[in-house]
Motif scaffolding. Structure first.
Motif, PDB file in Angstrom:
ATOM      1  N   VAL A 159       0.843  -1.206   0.000  1.00 54.07           N
ATOM      2  CA  VAL A 159       0.000   0.000   0.000  1.00 54.07           C
ATOM      3  C   VAL A 159       0.873   1.249   0.000  1.00 54.07           C
ATOM      4  O   VAL A 159       0.595   2.220  -0.720  1.00 54.07           O
ATOM      5  N   ARG A 160       1.937   1.231   0.822  1.00 53.23           N
ATOM      6  CA  ARG A 160       2.841   2.394   0.855  1.00 53.23           C
ATOM      7  C   ARG A 160       3.523   2.593  -0.494  1.00 53.23           C
ATOM      8  O   ARG A 160       3.664   3.724  -0.974  1.00 53.23           O
ATOM      9  N   ALA A 161       3.939   1.490  -1.110  1.00 53.93           N
ATOM     10  CA  ALA A 161       4.574   1.591  -2.432  1.00 53.93           C
ATOM     11  C   ALA A 161       3.616   2.205  -3.445  1.00 53.93           C
ATOM     12  O   ALA A 161       4.007   3.025  -4.284  1.00 53.93           O
ATOM     13  N   SER A 162       2.349   1.823  -3.348  1.00 53.38           N
ATOM     14  CA  SER A 162       1.342   2.386  -4.251  1.00 53.38           C
ATOM     15  C   SER A 162       1.192   3.884  -4.027  1.00 53.38           C
ATOM     16  O   SER A 162       1.119   4.661  -4.984  1.00 53.38           O
ATOM     17  N   ARG A 163       1.141   4.289  -2.751  1.00 55.18           N
ATOM     18  CA  ARG A 163       1.013   5.713  -2.441  1.00 55.18           C
ATOM     19  C   ARG A 163       2.226   6.506  -2.917  1.00 55.18           C
ATOM     20  O   ARG A 163       2.118   7.673  -3.280  1.00 55.18           O
ATOM     21  N   ASP A 164       3.380   5.831  -2.917  1.00 63.09           N
ATOM     22  CA  ASP A 164       4.618   6.490  -3.347  1.00 63.09           C
ATOM     23  C   ASP A 164       4.833   6.379  -4.849  1.00 63.09           C
ATOM     24  O   ASP A 164       5.926   6.677  -5.346  1.00 63.09           O
ATOM     25  N   ASN A 165       3.804   5.919  -5.553  1.00 59.71           N
ATOM     26  CA  ASN A 165       3.852   5.767  -7.016  1.00 59.71           C
ATOM     27  C   ASN A 165       4.905   4.763  -7.483  1.00 59.71           C
ATOM     28  O   ASN A 165       5.431   4.870  -8.596  1.00 59.71           O
TER      29      ASN A 165
ATOM     30  N   SER B 214       5.450  -0.849  -9.670  1.00 61.65           N
ATOM     31  CA  SER B 214       6.055  -2.166  -9.897  1.00 61.65           C
ATOM     32  C   SER B 214       6.273  -2.908  -8.580  1.00 61.65           C
ATOM     33  O   SER B 214       6.008  -4.111  -8.485  1.00 61.65           O
ATOM     34  N   ALA B 215       6.742  -2.193  -7.544  1.00 60.77           N
ATOM     35  CA  ALA B 215       6.956  -2.826  -6.235  1.00 60.77           C
ATOM     36  C   ALA B 215       5.617  -3.247  -5.629  1.00 60.77           C
ATOM     37  O   ALA B 215       5.498  -4.340  -5.064  1.00 60.77           O
ATOM     38  N   ALA B 216       4.617  -2.371  -5.749  1.00 66.42           N
ATOM     39  CA  ALA B 216       3.293  -2.685  -5.199  1.00 66.42           C
ATOM     40  C   ALA B 216       2.719  -3.927  -5.870  1.00 66.42           C
ATOM     41  O   ALA B 216       2.226  -4.850  -5.194  1.00 66.42           O
ATOM     42  N   GLU B 217       2.788  -3.974  -7.199  1.00 69.03           N
ATOM     43  CA  GLU B 217       2.220  -5.119  -7.918  1.00 69.03           C
ATOM     44  C   GLU B 217       2.980  -6.404  -7.626  1.00 69.03           C
ATOM     45  O   GLU B 217       2.370  -7.479  -7.505  1.00 69.03           O
ATOM     46  N   ALA B 218       4.310  -6.312  -7.493  1.00 70.10           N
ATOM     47  CA  ALA B 218       5.101  -7.515  -7.217  1.00 70.10           C
ATOM     48  C   ALA B 218       4.723  -8.110  -5.859  1.00 70.10           C
ATOM     49  O   ALA B 218       4.527  -9.333  -5.733  1.00 70.10           O
ATOM     50  N   THR B 219       4.605  -7.260  -4.846  1.00 70.33           N
ATOM     51  CA  THR B 219       4.253  -7.746  -3.507  1.00 70.33           C
ATOM     52  C   THR B 219       2.832  -8.295  -3.482  1.00 70.33           C
ATOM     53  O   THR B 219       2.564  -9.354  -2.897  1.00 70.33           O
TER      54      THR B 219
ATOM     55  N   ARG C 289      -5.224 -13.026   1.104  1.00 67.63           N
ATOM     56  CA  ARG C 289      -5.136 -13.407  -0.306  1.00 67.63           C
ATOM     57  C   ARG C 289      -6.239 -12.724  -1.117  1.00 67.63           C
ATOM     58  O   ARG C 289      -5.985 -12.165  -2.187  1.00 67.63           O
ATOM     59  N   LEU C 290      -7.452 -12.750  -0.596  1.00 63.37           N
ATOM     60  CA  LEU C 290      -8.565 -12.100  -1.298  1.00 63.37           C
ATOM     61  C   LEU C 290      -8.359 -10.601  -1.344  1.00 63.37           C
ATOM     62  O   LEU C 290      -8.549  -9.956  -2.394  1.00 63.37           O
ATOM     63  N   LEU C 291      -7.962 -10.007  -0.226  1.00 59.65           N
ATOM     64  CA  LEU C 291      -7.726  -8.570  -0.177  1.00 59.65           C
ATOM     65  C   LEU C 291      -6.643  -8.165  -1.172  1.00 59.65           C
ATOM     66  O   LEU C 291      -6.762  -7.145  -1.869  1.00 59.65           O
ATOM     67  N   SER C 292      -5.616  -8.972  -1.269  1.00 57.96           N
ATOM     68  CA  SER C 292      -4.507  -8.681  -2.186  1.00 57.96           C
ATOM     69  C   SER C 292      -4.945  -8.797  -3.639  1.00 57.96           C
ATOM     70  O   SER C 292      -4.497  -8.014  -4.490  1.00 57.96           O
ATOM     71  N   ARG C 293      -5.816  -9.759  -3.936  1.00 58.45           N
ATOM     72  CA  ARG C 293      -6.304  -9.896  -5.309  1.00 58.45           C
ATOM     73  C   ARG C 293      -7.099  -8.659  -5.734  1.00 58.45           C
ATOM     74  O   ARG C 293      -6.944  -8.163  -6.860  1.00 58.45           O
ATOM     75  N   PHE C 294      -7.936  -8.169  -4.835  1.00 56.34           N
ATOM     76  CA  PHE C 294      -8.694  -6.960  -5.154  1.00 56.34           C
ATOM     77  C   PHE C 294      -7.763  -5.762  -5.326  1.00 56.34           C
ATOM     78  O   PHE C 294      -7.920  -4.971  -6.254  1.00 56.34           O
ATOM     79  N   ARG C 295      -6.815  -5.639  -4.410  1.00 52.12           N
ATOM     80  CA  ARG C 295      -5.897  -4.500  -4.478  1.00 52.12           C
ATOM     81  C   ARG C 295      -5.023  -4.575  -5.722  1.00 52.12           C
ATOM     82  O   ARG C 295      -4.752  -3.557  -6.368  1.00 52.12           O
ATOM     83  N   LEU C 296      -4.598  -5.776  -6.086  1.00 51.39           N
ATOM     84  CA  LEU C 296      -3.773  -5.948  -7.280  1.00 51.39           C
ATOM     85  C   LEU C 296      -4.547  -5.563  -8.529  1.00 51.39           C
ATOM     86  O   LEU C 296      -4.017  -4.875  -9.419  1.00 51.39           O
ATOM     87  N   ALA C 297      -5.803  -5.975  -8.618  1.00 49.79           N
ATOM     88  CA  ALA C 297      -6.621  -5.603  -9.771  1.00 49.79           C
ATOM     89  C   ALA C 297      -6.761  -4.085  -9.866  1.00 49.79           C
ATOM     90  O   ALA C 297      -6.716  -3.503 -10.964  1.00 49.79           O
ATOM     91  N   ALA C 298      -6.923  -3.431  -8.721  1.00 50.44           N
ATOM     92  CA  ALA C 298      -7.036  -1.969  -8.711  1.00 50.44           C
ATOM     93  C   ALA C 298      -5.733  -1.323  -9.155  1.00 50.44           C
ATOM     94  O   ALA C 298      -5.744  -0.322  -9.895  1.00 50.44           O
ATOM     95  N   GLU C 299      -4.609  -1.869  -8.706  1.00 51.40           N
ATOM     96  CA  GLU C 299      -3.305  -1.326  -9.106  1.00 51.40           C
ATOM     97  C   GLU C 299      -3.100  -1.462 -10.606  1.00 51.40           C
ATOM     98  O   GLU C 299      -2.633  -0.541 -11.280  1.00 51.40           O
ATOM     99  N   VAL C 300      -3.442  -2.632 -11.136  1.00 45.00           N
ATOM    100  CA  VAL C 300      -3.321  -2.843 -12.585  1.00 45.00           C
ATOM    101  C   VAL C 300      -4.226  -1.864 -13.328  1.00 45.00           C
ATOM    102  O   VAL C 300      -3.848  -1.303 -14.363  1.00 45.00           O
TER     103      VAL C 300
END
Length: 220
Positions: free
Chosen positions: A64-70, A73-78, A91-102
């Motif tokens: 989440v911090r990596a995402s806020r810091d733009n 790539s680090a956010a999506e990898a984690t 796992r479910l929370l991460s899948r939702f967050r990953l889809a949002a990041e993409v």
């Protein structure tokens, strides 16, 4: 006499208890040891589970911090790692967050990622519908109103949990397509719903002002 009989009775019970302990003493001791070991094992397991949860939580917060810091790539990898290996909740929370990041970098790809969640039969209907809504929101600027309507209208029923957002973005899509009658119908449904949040109700009043104004004509 009653005191004598009581003493005899107590003596007999002590003798019986002594005899039972002599016969089964090792069994009693083994049971006690197993009980103590079981409690210790349970506490150890809980401690390990807690440590694992804390480690996973720290990884998720780092993403989440990596995402806020733009640092996408680090956010999506984690998040990709957590989506595959984390305990069920994370796992479910991460899948939702990953889809949002993409979706931030590629709306169509993000919508496809949410489609995968919406079509996952292992998830409950609440999360599948939420994923369907998120996919639709990403497609507001990507697909025609007719296509978006097929996707979001099932969520806009009078009892739908996500009806408010579905109606709003259906109205926006119709408005963008200059389909003012459809837009007005969706916005009116929001205003008429007694459970519509006040903030959304105020926002929809602005949309309805645009609807009442009709198409803008430009004179040469």
């Amino acid at each position: 006499m009653s005191d004598i009989f009581r003493e005899i009775d107590e003596e007999v019970r002590r003798d019986k208890a002594t005899a039972v302990f002599k016969k089964y003493g090792n069994v009693f001791i083994a049971i006690a040891v197993l009980a103590v070991a079981g409690v210790g094992g349970w506490q150890f397991w809980q401690q390990q589970e807690r440590k694992q949860a804390e480690a996973v939580g720290a990884k998720f917060e780092a993403a989440v911090r990596a995402s806020r810091d733009n640092d996408a790539s680090a956010a999506e990898a984690t998040l990709t790692e957590l989506s595959a290996n984390a305990p069920a909740g994370y796992r479910l929370l991460s899948r939702f967050r990953l889809a949002a990041e993409v979706g931030k970098r590629d709306g169509a790809a993000g919508a496809t990622a949410f489609d995968a969640l919406a079509n996952d039969a292992s998830l409950d209907q609440y999360h599948r519908d939420l994923a369907r809504l998120r996919a639709g929101l990403l497609r507001v600027d990507l697909v025609p109103y007719a296509d978006l309507r097929k996707e979001l209208e099932p969520l806009a029923t009078p009892t739908g949990l996500w009806r408010h957002s579905a109606r709003e973005f259906l109205g926006i899509s119709a408005l963008k397509a200059n389909l003012f009658e459809d837009a007005g119908r969706w916005f009116d449904a929001i205003v008429a719903d007694p459970q519509t949040p006040q903030v959304l109700r105020q926002r929809v009043e602005l949309y309805l002002t645009l609807v009442r104004g009709g198409p803008v004509t430009i004179k040469n």
